[in-house]
Design an enzyme around this catalytic site. Structure first.
Site, PDB file in Angstrom:
ATOM      1  N   CYS A  80      32.111 -40.010 -39.733  1.00  0.00           N
ATOM      2  CA  CYS A  80      32.388 -39.213 -40.878  1.00  0.00           C
ATOM      3  C   CYS A  80      32.062 -37.792 -40.323  1.00  0.00           C
ATOM      4  CB  CYS A  80      31.672 -39.769 -41.974  1.00  0.00           C
ATOM      5  SG  CYS A  80      32.255 -41.165 -42.433  1.00  0.00           S
ATOM      6  N   CYS A 419      50.202 -36.685 -38.545  1.00  0.00           N
ATOM      7  CA  CYS A 419      48.872 -36.706 -38.482  1.00  0.00           C
ATOM      8  C   CYS A 419      48.079 -35.338 -38.105  1.00  0.00           C
ATOM      9  CB  CYS A 419      48.171 -37.933 -37.730  1.00  0.00           C
ATOM     10  SG  CYS A 419      48.853 -37.731 -36.046  1.00  0.00           S
TER      11      CYS A 419
END
Ligand code: SAH
Length: 466
Positions: A80, A419
């Site tokens: 993250c 993406c």
């Protein structure tokens, strides 16, 4: 400024990798884990002529957008990047990132983007969304087996069996494996020496079916006392497929080239909408099923199929988008470079009773031009037709040879699923200079808490173009 200098800084901007950006007397500092609006004390780690990188030492006044991270390892872990930013802010950041690239790289006018960009599609619950996880195994200083995640940009393992992005059952599975390794003294693989057995475990969870797949990647041929491990893993609710993938290469590539089923079947099943997909350990499958359904629905909406169209789905993977579109098209052709994925695609068409989808193995930039040329050859110069072409390339975007063939095939619509908004913008520029106009753009948040963002774009052929 120079290395080890400290400063108080106001974070005023955010970089493409989610880092905070601020200025000290005109000198720009990039500060990982800092959020726009933070006032903080930082320490310079690396100083270049015009900018430097600093570490966040102490937050003096937190930004109103700063939140308590859900995971205690959010800062250390490489998975993250922006967990300390409110989810609303994350969505805004991603939308601006797409928009910025379309303006700067694509050369599209802000006015046009104001008009055609639709609001980003976020998640209601932006945690525990991943259906797939790959955990590396290692050994701690005391000699105990550990598993978790790599610290950012390193291969140091941070022990953590409870990732906030993964499904809760991951933890149960990892604890079984660690226990088993401790009990039978089965060593984790060591990248430095190339010794040890257990390298990684791949866990996949079917959100709709609740089926679980476990594939252990091992530095050898088999696991001693495997029957004990199989029996214990087999007791986990939903366990459907347990396999090993031998990988004895000294490489960063996680999976081996093959898989042997030890218990259950070689795949799990899951659904996106009404379509059923069989997923084997080595196949690519979208990791966020909740958002994938929204992503494909958007691609479907942009394709605007009436029922008789000829559609190409380039970079089709296991045929996920192709089969979704086949429900409303005349004929769909999918192209994908990985032979095993095409096998899965054909199989998925069969188990869903879909007969209007055909799949080709090869590079999109070779298969489509060859098809186009040979069609003309076989049909006395008549050109191959397509009503809609969908592309969903990897991060590097589309090859120019492919864009060139798309332009020559003159489909009414092109739907671009991307993406990486930088390569997207580059490719859209080419298409827009060759007869296509941007009609709609919408970002979809497939990866909350990370800086990645998916984008879907609808292009239409300009009327009056020959
Ligand atoms: N559309 C699919 C897969 C998208 S990921 C889905 O939504 O699930 C991109 C896919 O492109 C991968 O499966 C990758 O193997 C494939 N790929 C990469 N380079 C390619 C190329 N040059 N030609 C065709 N496929 C390619």
């Amino acid at each position: 400024m120079k290395k080890n200098d400290t400063a108080v800084i106001e974070i005023t901007d955010i970089g493409v990798n989610g880092e905070g950006i601020g200025k000290v007397d005109g000198y720009t500092l990039f500060v990982k884990d800092a959020v726009i609006g933070d006032r903080a004390e930082v320490k310079v780690m690396k100083a270049k002529k015009n900018y430097g990188y600093a570490r966040l030492m102490k937050i003096l006044t937190p930004s109103p957008d700063r939140v308590e991270p859900a995971c205690a390892y959010a800062r250390k872990c490489g998975g993250c990047q922006i967990q300390e930013m409110s989810y609303e802010r994350q969505l805004d950041f991603k939308e601006q990132k797409v928009r910025g690239n379309l303006e700067r790289i694509g050369g599209f006018a802000p006015d046009l983007l104001d008009e055609i960009m639709e609001p980003i599609v976020g998640m209601e619950d932006p945690f525990h969304y991943r259906n797939k996880a790959q955990f590396p195994f290692g050994t701690d200083r005391e000699g105990n087996p550990v598993t978790g995640f790599y610290a950012g940009r390193t291969h140091d393992i941070i022990p953590n069996t409870d990732c906030a992005l993964g499904v809760p059952v991951n933890r149960e599975i990892l604890e079984i494996i660690l226990d088993f390794m401790r009990q039978y003294s089965i060593p984790a693989y060591d990248e430095r020496t190339g010794r040890g057995l257990i390298r990684h475990v791949l866990i996949r969870f079917g959100f709709t079916t609740k089926e679980i797949m476990v594939c252990l990647v091992i530095n050898g041929k088999e696991i001693p006392h495997a029957d004990v491990l199989l029996e214990r893993l087999g007791r986990v609710d939903g366990m459907t497929s347990i396999s090993v993938s031998p990988n004895t290469e000294r490489t960063n590539v996680i999976m081996g080239t093959s898989c042997q089923v030890l218990k259950g079947q070689g795949y799990i099943t899951d659904y996106i909408g009404k379509i059923r997909y069989q997923i084997s350990p080595l196949s690519f499958y979208q990791v966020n099923p909740v958002q994938t359904e929204k992503l494909y629905a958007l691609a479907m909406e942009y394709a605007d199929l009436q029922g008789g169209e000829t559609v190409w789905d380039l970079y089709c993977g296991i045929g996920t988008i192709s089969l979704f579109l086949a429900q409303r098209a005349g004929q769909v052709y999918g192209v994908e470079i990985i032979p095993q994925a095409i096998e899965d695609a054909r199989n998925n068409a069969r188990i869903n009773g879909i007969e209007n989808a055909e799949f080709f193995v090869g590079k999109a930039e070779e298969v489509l031009p060859e098809y186009y040329e040979s069609f003309a050859h076989e049909h006395g110069g008549e050109t191959a037709r397509a009503d809609v072409i969908v592309v969903d390339p990897p991060r590097k975007g589309c090859d120019e040879a492919l864009l060139d063939t798309i332009v020559r095939m003159k489909p009414e619509k092109v739907v671009y699923v991307s993406c990486d908004s930088a390569t997207l913008a580059r490719d859209l520029k080419i298409l827009s200079e060759n007869g296509y106009e941007l009609e709609k753009v919408r970002a979809v948040d497939q990866f909350p808490m990370t800086v990645h963002v998916e984008t879907v774009v609808k292009l239409s052929r300009k009327t009056g173009e020959s």
